[in-house]
Design an enzyme around this catalytic site. Sequence first.
Site, short mmCIF file in Angstrom:
data_model
loop_
_atom_site.label_atom_id
_atom_site.label_comp_id
_atom_site.label_asym_id
_atom_site.label_seq_id
_atom_site.Cartn_x
_atom_site.Cartn_y
_atom_site.Cartn_z
N HIS A 23 13.09 29.70 10.78
CA HIS A 23 14.08 30.77 10.83
C HIS A 23 13.41 32.06 11.31
CE1 HIS A 23 12.91 33.28 7.31
NE2 HIS A 23 12.39 32.14 6.86
N CYS A 24 14.24 32.98 11.84
CA CYS A 24 13.75 34.31 12.18
C CYS A 24 14.48 35.29 11.26
CB CYS A 24 14.00 34.61 13.67
SG CYS A 24 15.73 34.53 14.16
N VAL A 25 14.68 36.52 11.69
CA VAL A 25 15.27 37.54 10.83
C VAL A 25 16.73 37.23 10.49
CG1 VAL A 25 15.82 40.00 10.62
CG2 VAL A 25 13.70 39.29 11.71
N ARG A 27 18.50 34.14 12.06
CA ARG A 27 19.00 32.83 12.51
C ARG A 27 18.13 31.68 12.04
NH1 ARG A 27 18.43 34.56 18.49
NH2 ARG A 27 17.21 36.17 17.42
#
Length: 467
Positions: A23-25, A27
């Site tokens: 995951h990113c910030v 999504r």
Amino acid sequence: MRQSVEKIVQAVGGKENIIAATHCVTRLRFALKDEGKVDKEALENIDIVKGSFSVNGQFQVVIGQGLVEKVYNEMIEMTGLGRATKQDIKDAAEKKLNPLQRAIKTLADIFIPLLPAIVTAGLLMGLNNILTGPGIFYEGKSVVDVHKQWRDFADMINLIANTAFVFLPGLIGWSAVKKFGGSELLGIVLGLMLVHPALLNAWAYASAVQEGTVPYWNLFGFDIQKIGYQGQVLPILISSYVLAKLEQFLKKRIPESFQLLLVAPIALLVTGFVSFIAIGPVTFGVANALTDGLVALFDRFAALGGLVYGGLYAVLVVTGMHHTFLAVDLQLIGSTGGTFLWPMLALSNIAQGSAALAMMFATKDEKLKGLSFTSAVSAYLGITEPAMFGVNLRFRYPFISALIGSAIAGIFITINKVQASSIGVGGLPGFLSIFPEKWAPFFIGMAIVLIVPFTLTYIFAKTKGGK
């Protein structure tokens, strides 16, 4: 939340369809075996999901800041999948790409890390434009003409802003050599070497040719032009590839105890000679020919160019091919002092935001209202993915409405020769990067992409009975 996570896993094809996940910030990022098994309708009906899209072989699910980490942790615990890094996902996704997609992804991986420096420089150059552009606040005069005490202040801003563009090969060298598997520090040195002050500045090359004052090195009877490559993209890209591969070659064949003394000096020396003797002159000629051809094409067929690029830029974003045009913009700025492509990008982003905003007023779905508003604000500030993938492409007609508005605006600003002096924020603040004398037609183009996509989307939505 556990029930929602279960639904997400099932909607992406089940645990057996997931190669890796991270995951990113905002999504979840998946590398999937078969994206054809994704049930997008079911996925986007899950309460915590704000949108989904596929790009560069990755399937991404928009969750939101803060919540995404909790969802990811729950998913890992539930499925027993191992935790993966962003690089793991990129590596897994890249295996599914065809050669063209890999080339586009390579360019994206090189230029995206440079965006903070380039966009910051663009914003500062916009501030300098406001201070030095005649006719903005005073008829026929600039702020620094009337208030001379601000002249040196503006000059210092200009120096700070121009640094990223003057030493652009150094930035590209760092990112490109890193991407190609070499030492990024050597990439920086290579890039700075191509713009060394001892070389003839690339921007003075044309006049030096006319005056017959181009300096030369004489290498064993061969004359090599002693010129720099300020603002050029192709020379440093090709040279970086050669440097990285040569460094890898040497490291495999030189004993570790001698690598510090031999690898870097040999790699840099050989690449430097090859760059000045062959790579630089060839790519400099190719880049200038392509630039001249593109400029001539838009000069002769301005309306057609504006229609095609302005209307289809958002389609390029969907395919990921828009990253290749960042290099074209930088080449145009370096060769001609401005780019006529980037203003259409800025208006395309606004058009997507306007279409998403119309959905907020047209829909009865409270979740869609919230998503439409937040994604519209994001698009107006230059980030269009939430609006495009979360709203506009989902219903199709907002996306088409945005394309129509962007095409009309593209025709108008291209006919009026609107250019940007730099790359800035591709949304409402984009006017700061436009040459001040072209603000009027750019603002008219901005009005077009604010009104046309909004109106068309709203009419289509009401015709379809709302959501």
